[in-house]
Design an enzyme around this catalytic site. Structure first.
Site, short mmCIF file in Angstrom:
data_model
loop_
_atom_site.label_atom_id
_atom_site.label_comp_id
_atom_site.label_asym_id
_atom_site.label_seq_id
_atom_site.Cartn_x
_atom_site.Cartn_y
_atom_site.Cartn_z
N SER A 131 0.85 -1.20 0.00
CA SER A 131 0.00 0.00 0.00
C SER A 131 0.88 1.24 0.00
O SER A 131 1.62 1.47 -0.94
CB SER A 131 -0.94 -0.02 1.21
OG SER A 131 -1.82 1.09 1.19
N THR A 132 0.86 2.05 1.06
CA THR A 132 1.63 3.29 1.10
C THR A 132 3.12 3.00 0.92
O THR A 132 3.71 2.22 1.64
CB THR A 132 1.42 4.00 2.46
OG1 THR A 132 0.03 4.11 2.72
CG2 THR A 132 2.06 5.38 2.45
N ASP A 167 -4.05 -4.99 6.07
CA ASP A 167 -4.47 -5.82 4.94
C ASP A 167 -3.33 -6.75 4.54
O ASP A 167 -2.18 -6.33 4.43
CB ASP A 167 -4.87 -4.92 3.76
CG ASP A 167 -5.45 -5.72 2.60
OD1 ASP A 167 -6.03 -6.80 2.86
OD2 ASP A 167 -5.34 -5.26 1.45
N MET A 201 0.04 1.03 5.04
CA MET A 201 -0.72 1.37 6.24
C MET A 201 -1.80 0.32 6.50
O MET A 201 -2.38 -0.21 5.57
CB MET A 201 -1.35 2.75 6.05
CG MET A 201 -1.94 3.38 7.31
SD MET A 201 -2.60 5.02 6.95
CE MET A 201 -1.13 5.87 6.41
N HIS A 229 -2.74 -0.99 -3.15
CA HIS A 229 -3.86 -0.10 -2.87
C HIS A 229 -3.68 1.17 -3.70
O HIS A 229 -2.73 1.92 -3.48
CB HIS A 229 -3.91 0.27 -1.39
CG HIS A 229 -4.20 -0.90 -0.50
ND1 HIS A 229 -4.00 -0.86 0.87
CD2 HIS A 229 -4.68 -2.14 -0.75
CE1 HIS A 229 -4.35 -2.03 1.40
NE2 HIS A 229 -4.75 -2.81 0.43
#
Length: 378
Positions: free
Chosen positions: A197-198, A320, A317, A224
């Site tokens: 993600s991030t 998940d 973050m 993401h």
């Protein structure tokens, strides 16, 4: 002490909106604002904020060029704001490659169901990337601020070199946890899966660009990212990598040496059987927090491939990937996690590591090396 934020945007309305949201959290304060990239570079050097929020399109000096100059002169965590268009996606990816740590769409309603959720999301992102400031500053090396080597950007103003020598290596690590030499476990695999993600766009680029054209496995990628970004991101990765990278489509067959990026706003699952597996692209689902969701894809990989999955959870973050990784581990698959020091946000890998699911915690710079050793390609 409150996190000090510099807000940069040529729109007075947007500067005021972002400032109000940040100042509403007692843990943060806006110390100043700038109306173009040139002001942003100057005020970052002068005020030394903990975080800069940056627009992409601005007069005098655009946001991407400003990011490059800030990261060369006064390395600071930067959160980009951009439009959810194909061009906006390309510009945002350029900004991330230049050194920005994260991004959000300028229209908060595109990523949040209501104002409260949008407010919380922006505040959380600023606080998370602020934690990287000490690492960025430690990595600073003397930089030249002269105009030497600069070229005119298409949007006007000045554009610094794409990879200035003085740019700190964000997302790298010399972690003592990783051995000097890796050893293959001897396991055999039929697919590789990576969730992130991030910080993921830069992390995936670092990993995938080091893989050879004859890579023997299909690769499943879950990042993401908004729907309008994944196509541009897949194109970028494909242009930089020796393997083939595509945005996944419903019915795609999994081929060795091909990486399939889950489309934003959707869910990606694997269907069929090993050797004849296909991808199913499904509606994201109203109740799902993540679209795409790492747990969903990892879970389907566990069902189809069992212990023949080599999987990784990279910077991001939240948590998940933890439950999907748990399913993979129960099936006998291999799960690695990115180490804390090299993550932009140590959320997803931490969730996997703390649950005792990952077998190895690896610095980003050595993940590709570890993959090649594990597959006997090095």
């Amino acid at each position: 002490m409150a996190v000090k934020v510099l807000v940069v945007d040529d729109s007075s309305f947007f500067r005021r909106r972002v400032s109000e949201i940040i100042n509403a959290d007692p843990r943060m304060e806006v110390i100043d604002s700038a109306v173009n990239g040139k002001e942003a570079v100057e005020k970052t050097a002068q005020l030394k904020p903990d975080v800069v929020t940056m627009d992409v399109e601005m007069p005098v000096l655009d946001g991407i060029s400003a990011v490059r100059q800030i990261m060369a002169q006064t390395p600071t965590p930067i959160l980009m704001f951009s439009s959810l268009t194909h061009d906006g996606a390309k510009a945002t990816l350029d900004a991330l490659e230049a050194g920005a740590l994260d991004f959000l769409p300028k229209k908060f309603e595109d990523i949040a169901r209501n104002r409260e959720e949008a407010t919380s999301l922006l505040q959380q992102r600023v606080l998370e990337i602020a934690r990287k400031r000490p690492l960025l500053r430690r990595a600073t090396r003397p930089a030249s601020t002269s105009g030497t080597g600069q070229t005119a950007s298409p949007a006007g103003g000045v554009r610094t070199p794409a990879r200035p020598a003085s740019r700190p290596a964000v997302g790298t690590s010399s972690s003592s946890k990783a051995p000097a030499r890796f050893t293959a476990t001897g396991k055999r695999y039929q697919v590789m899966a990576i969730g992130t993600s991030t910080g993921g766009p830069v992390a995936l680029q670092k990993v995938l660009t080091k893989l050879p054209a004859n890579f023997p496995l299909p690769i499943i990628l879950i990042q993401h990212m908004p729907a309008t970004f994944t196509s541009a991101f897949a194109q970028r990765l494909n242009g930089l990598s020796k393997i083939t990278v595509v945005e996944a489509k419903d019915g795609d067959t999994l081929k060795p040496g091909h990486a399939y990026l889950a489309p934003g706003g959707m869910q990606m699952m694997i269907d069929g059987r090993p050797g004849a597996a296909r991808l199913k692209i499904l509606d994201g689902g109203e109740r799902m927090n993540y679209k795409p969701c790492v747990d969903v894809t990892f879970g389907s990989a566990a069902k189809i491939y069992g212990d023949k999955v080599l999987s990784m959870v990279l910077t991001g973050m939240g948590a998940d990937g933890r439950e999907g990784a748990r399913m993979l581990k129960s099936a006998g698959a291999t799960i690695w996690a990115q180490d804390e020091e090299s993550c932009v946000v140590y959320g997803m890998p931490q969730a996997v590591a703390k649950a005792g699911i990952s077998s190895e915690d690896l610095p980003l710079e050595r993940i590709a090396e570890r993959i090649l050793v594990e597959l006997n390609l090095k």
